[in-house]
Design a protein around this motif. Structure first.
Motif, PDB file in Angstrom:
ATOM      1  N   VAL A  11       0.822  -1.223   0.000  1.00  0.00           N
ATOM      2  CA  VAL A  11       0.000   0.000   0.000  1.00  0.00           C
ATOM      3  C   VAL A  11       0.856   1.273   0.000  1.00  0.00           C
ATOM      4  O   VAL A  11       0.725   2.124  -0.871  1.00  0.00           O
ATOM      5  N   GLY A  12       1.726   1.405   1.028  1.00  0.00           N
ATOM      6  CA  GLY A  12       2.554   2.614   1.112  1.00  0.00           C
ATOM      7  C   GLY A  12       3.617   2.585   0.030  1.00  0.00           C
ATOM      8  O   GLY A  12       4.479   1.724   0.030  1.00  0.00           O
ATOM      9  N   GLY A  13       3.562   3.515  -0.897  1.00  0.00           N
ATOM     10  CA  GLY A  13       4.513   3.532  -2.015  1.00  0.00           C
ATOM     11  C   GLY A  13       3.827   3.237  -3.334  1.00  0.00           C
ATOM     12  O   GLY A  13       3.682   4.123  -4.169  1.00  0.00           O
ATOM     13  N   PRO A  14       3.350   2.008  -3.526  1.00  0.00           N
ATOM     14  CA  PRO A  14       2.638   1.735  -4.780  1.00  0.00           C
ATOM     15  C   PRO A  14       1.269   2.434  -4.859  1.00  0.00           C
ATOM     16  O   PRO A  14       0.888   2.921  -5.918  1.00  0.00           O
ATOM     17  N   ILE A  15       0.511   2.470  -3.747  1.00  0.00           N
ATOM     18  CA  ILE A  15      -0.858   2.998  -3.802  1.00  0.00           C
ATOM     19  C   ILE A  15      -0.943   4.395  -3.169  1.00  0.00           C
ATOM     20  O   ILE A  15      -1.418   5.339  -3.806  1.00  0.00           O
ATOM     21  N   TYR A  16      -0.515   4.515  -1.923  1.00  0.00           N
ATOM     22  CA  TYR A  16      -0.542   5.824  -1.250  1.00  0.00           C
ATOM     23  C   TYR A  16       0.870   6.359  -1.053  1.00  0.00           C
ATOM     24  O   TYR A  16       1.819   5.590  -0.881  1.00  0.00           O
ATOM     25  N   HIS A 169       4.217 -10.078  -6.568  1.00  0.00           N
ATOM     26  CA  HIS A 169       4.033  -9.071  -5.529  1.00  0.00           C
ATOM     27  C   HIS A 169       4.677  -7.759  -5.969  1.00  0.00           C
ATOM     28  O   HIS A 169       5.818  -7.738  -6.420  1.00  0.00           O
ATOM     29  N   ILE A 170       3.912  -6.685  -5.809  1.00  0.00           N
ATOM     30  CA  ILE A 170       4.385  -5.341  -6.165  1.00  0.00           C
ATOM     31  C   ILE A 170       4.625  -4.566  -4.870  1.00  0.00           C
ATOM     32  O   ILE A 170       3.707  -4.434  -4.052  1.00  0.00           O
ATOM     33  N   GLY A 171       5.826  -4.070  -4.683  1.00  0.00           N
ATOM     34  CA  GLY A 171       6.099  -3.298  -3.473  1.00  0.00           C
ATOM     35  C   GLY A 171       7.236  -2.331  -3.705  1.00  0.00           C
ATOM     36  O   GLY A 171       7.920  -2.386  -4.737  1.00  0.00           O
ATOM     37  N   ASN A 172       7.465  -1.436  -2.739  1.00  0.00           N
ATOM     38  CA  ASN A 172       8.502  -0.423  -2.947  1.00  0.00           C
ATOM     39  C   ASN A 172       9.710  -0.594  -2.035  1.00  0.00           C
ATOM     40  O   ASN A 172      10.558   0.276  -1.984  1.00  0.00           O
ATOM     41  N   GLY A 194       8.477   6.667  -2.946  1.00  0.00           N
ATOM     42  CA  GLY A 194       8.334   6.615  -1.487  1.00  0.00           C
ATOM     43  C   GLY A 194       9.603   6.104  -0.822  1.00  0.00           C
ATOM     44  O   GLY A 194      10.676   6.683  -1.013  1.00  0.00           O
ATOM     45  N   GLU A 195       9.492   5.004  -0.089  1.00  0.00           N
ATOM     46  CA  GLU A 195      10.622   4.488   0.680  1.00  0.00           C
ATOM     47  C   GLU A 195      11.691   3.806  -0.171  1.00  0.00           C
ATOM     48  O   GLU A 195      12.709   3.365   0.359  1.00  0.00           O
ATOM     49  N   ALA A 196      11.501   3.715  -1.467  1.00  0.00           N
ATOM     50  CA  ALA A 196      12.566   3.222  -2.349  1.00  0.00           C
ATOM     51  C   ALA A 196      13.634   4.313  -2.461  1.00  0.00           C
ATOM     52  O   ALA A 196      13.356   5.492  -2.244  1.00  0.00           O
ATOM     53  N   PRO A 197      14.875   3.918  -2.796  1.00  0.00           N
ATOM     54  CA  PRO A 197      15.935   4.927  -2.898  1.00  0.00           C
ATOM     55  C   PRO A 197      15.739   5.831  -4.113  1.00  0.00           C
ATOM     56  O   PRO A 197      15.153   5.409  -5.109  1.00  0.00           O
ATOM     57  N   ASP A 198      16.270   7.054  -4.013  1.00  0.00           N
ATOM     58  CA  ASP A 198      16.235   7.943  -5.180  1.00  0.00           C
ATOM     59  C   ASP A 198      17.123   7.401  -6.293  1.00  0.00           C
ATOM     60  O   ASP A 198      16.804   7.520  -7.469  1.00  0.00           O
TER      61      ASP A 198
END
Ligand SMILES: [Mg+2]
Length: 230
Positions: A11-16, A169-172, A194-198
């Motif tokens: 949810v956090g990253g891919p969706i919100y 699975h899709i996640g960040n 989001g929480e993935a690196p720049d």
């Protein structure tokens, strides 16, 4: 992978926007510091620690924040509980590519939420039009297991009635999304926001089957990479 039958999504990253979490943890830190007679958290210093955790894709951000701003790593649990109370997903914080992505998947696969989230996320997803697309509600606060433990992934696979090799699975995050999913045999998509690196390293990028900046155009790539549309 014989055929793609289920798509699970963090949810956090891919969706919100993960800024929803940042706001909650900052509010919690400020409240805990105020109770100790301390001024609010220095935002620049917070950003430095947060970006360092994003770059590392591992280790406990909560422990680092508790040590830096509350003076004791052991207060991470206390910080976690207060953050949970403040963590909400306000209207307008969902990424605009989410509904088009779900529309392009609909009818072809089962879709599930697979996320470390509070129960309130369900009301947010209902409000924002995502809920009608959801077949499996793998919300940690409801299921009783948290990523990266295999139990939450297995629970979602069971609910969807699919084998790991039939799911993606899709996640960040690498530590709580890509690695545990890959370990169980699911396909993996790393969403770089989001929480993935720049600036992810080549080694980090190589950990996921696919790395994408947005969900735009992702559905056809999933079927191409992981199995044909039924
Ligand atoms: Mg996430």
């Amino acid at each position: 992978m014989a055929r793609l039958r289920a798509v699970f999504c963090d949810v956090g990253g891919p969706i919100y926007d993960d800024d929803n979490f940042v706001r909650a943890v900052l509010t919690a830190l400020d409240e805990l510091r105020a109770a100790d007679g301390l001024p609010p958290v220095d935002r620049g210093r917070f950003r430095l620690l947060y970006d360092r955790a994003r770059a590392a894709q591992g280790g406990s951000l909560r422990a680092a924040l508790a040590e830096e701003f509350l003076g004791d790593r052991a207060r991470r649990g206390e910080l976690h509980q207060l953050t949970r109370r403040h963590w909400v997903h306000p209207a307008g914080t969902m990424y605009p590519d989410v509904l088009p992505f779900l529309q392009s998947l609909a009818g072809s696969v089962r879709f599930g939420i697979l996320a470390n989230q509070e129960e309130g996320v369900i009301r947010a997803l209902e409000r924002d039009g995502v809920a009608p697309y959801v077949d499996v509600w793998g919300v940690s606060a409801l299921v009783g297991h948290e990523k990266p433990s295999a139990e939450l992934f297995s629970w979602c696979l069971d609910q969807a009635g699919v084998a790991p090799e039939e799911a993606v699975h899709i996640g960040n995050r690498l530590d709580t999304d890509v690695r545990p999913a890959r370990e169980l045999g699911l396909g993996t998509v790393w969403v770089l926001r989001g929480e993935a690196p720049d600036e992810p390293t080549d080694e980090q990028l190589a950990e996921a089957d696919l790395a994408v900046g947005t969900l735009d155009g992702l559905a056809p790539r999933l079927f191409e990479r992981f199995g044909s549309r039924p």
